[in-house]
Design a protein around this motif. Structure first.
Motif, mmCIF file in Angstrom:
data_model
loop_
_atom_site.group_PDB
_atom_site.id
_atom_site.type_symbol
_atom_site.label_atom_id
_atom_site.label_comp_id
_atom_site.label_asym_id
_atom_site.label_seq_id
_atom_site.Cartn_x
_atom_site.Cartn_y
_atom_site.Cartn_z
ATOM 1 N N GLU A 39 0.844 -1.191 0.000
ATOM 2 C CA GLU A 39 0.000 0.000 0.000
ATOM 3 C C GLU A 39 0.883 1.245 0.000
ATOM 4 O O GLU A 39 1.893 1.309 0.693
ATOM 5 C CB GLU A 39 -0.914 0.026 1.226
ATOM 6 C CG GLU A 39 -1.853 1.216 1.212
ATOM 7 C CD GLU A 39 -2.777 1.269 2.422
ATOM 8 O OE1 GLU A 39 -3.727 2.054 2.389
ATOM 9 O OE2 GLU A 39 -2.532 0.535 3.401
ATOM 10 N N GLN A 40 0.487 2.214 -0.807
ATOM 11 C CA GLN A 40 1.151 3.519 -0.850
ATOM 12 C C GLN A 40 0.104 4.567 -1.197
ATOM 13 O O GLN A 40 -0.688 4.365 -2.117
ATOM 14 C CB GLN A 40 2.260 3.537 -1.906
ATOM 15 C CG GLN A 40 2.900 4.907 -2.078
ATOM 16 C CD GLN A 40 3.889 4.924 -3.219
ATOM 17 O OE1 GLN A 40 4.932 4.308 -3.126
ATOM 18 N NE2 GLN A 40 3.544 5.624 -4.293
ATOM 19 N N ASP A 41 0.120 5.668 -0.479
ATOM 20 C CA ASP A 41 -0.777 6.794 -0.750
ATOM 21 C C ASP A 41 -2.237 6.372 -0.821
ATOM 22 O O ASP A 41 -2.997 6.851 -1.666
ATOM 23 C CB ASP A 41 -0.377 7.511 -2.050
ATOM 24 C CG ASP A 41 1.034 8.069 -1.995
ATOM 25 O OD1 ASP A 41 1.491 8.424 -0.879
ATOM 26 O OD2 ASP A 41 1.687 8.139 -3.050
ATOM 27 N N GLY A 42 -2.627 5.434 0.048
ATOM 28 C CA GLY A 42 -4.017 5.004 0.103
ATOM 29 C C GLY A 42 -4.444 4.076 -1.017
ATOM 30 O O GLY A 42 -5.634 3.819 -1.185
ATOM 31 N N LYS A 43 -3.493 3.550 -1.778
ATOM 32 C CA LYS A 43 -3.805 2.633 -2.873
ATOM 33 C C LYS A 43 -3.047 1.327 -2.694
ATOM 34 O O LYS A 43 -1.931 1.316 -2.185
ATOM 35 C CB LYS A 43 -3.417 3.232 -4.229
ATOM 36 C CG LYS A 43 -4.256 4.403 -4.645
ATOM 37 C CD LYS A 43 -3.875 4.844 -6.043
ATOM 38 C CE LYS A 43 -4.754 6.038 -6.429
ATOM 39 N NZ LYS A 43 -4.555 6.393 -7.828
ATOM 40 N N LEU A 44 -3.651 0.259 -3.165
ATOM 41 C CA LEU A 44 -2.986 -1.033 -3.221
ATOM 42 C C LEU A 44 -2.167 -1.105 -4.500
ATOM 43 O O LEU A 44 -2.591 -0.603 -5.551
ATOM 44 C CB LEU A 44 -4.024 -2.159 -3.223
ATOM 45 C CG LEU A 44 -4.876 -2.267 -1.973
ATOM 46 C CD1 LEU A 44 -6.029 -3.217 -2.207
ATOM 47 C CD2 LEU A 44 -4.030 -2.725 -0.802
#
Length: 136
Positions: free
Chosen positions: A37-42
């Motif tokens: 996960e990064q910046d609220g995304k998978l």
């Protein structure tokens, strides 16, 4: 727990999970095993040399599933965001993971390695009696 956190827990608690694509009305399913996960995304990792990448270029819709014994199974639907803009930590983790599986790349910034995000995710945790939608 957020939808992303639940999905990551299901995908990283098992040795492999399965990602399906569809091109020209033909489904294609294969095991995957890296998620972050990064910046609220998978984010998932693959390589430009693999059929899955060509399939996602042709049709960005995919579905993934994972069965976590004792917890039910996950169904995840989304659209692959092909912008490949992960940070160095995830790029290194994906590289380490894939090379740990025996794949060969020229470091974490090898242009063959590509990362795609899960856009417009929909997910459910299922067992034999109910389907529980996750909120993102």
């Amino acid at each position: 727990m957020t939808g992303n956190e639940t999905v990551l827990q299901y995908l990283t608690s098992v040795p492999a999970w399965y990602l399906a694509t569809s091109v020209d009305d033909q489904p294609h399913v294969r095991p995957f095993s890296f998620a972050a996960e990064q910046d609220g995304k998978l984010w998932f990792c693959t390589a430009t040399t693999k059929d899955v990448w060509e399939e996602l270029l042709a049709n960005q819709r995919f579905e993934a599933t994972s069965w976590w014994p004792g917890h039910g199974w996950l169904i995840l639907r989304g659209i692959a965001g092909l912008d490949d803009r992960v940070g160095d930590d995830i790029r290194q983790a994906g590289y380490d993971h894939l090379t740990g599986l025996g794949e060969h790349y020229d470091g974490p910034h090898d242009p063959t390695l590509v990362y795609f995000s899960v856009e417009d995710p929909q997910a459910w945790i299922c067992n034999h009696d109910e389907w529980k939608p996750l909120v993102f």
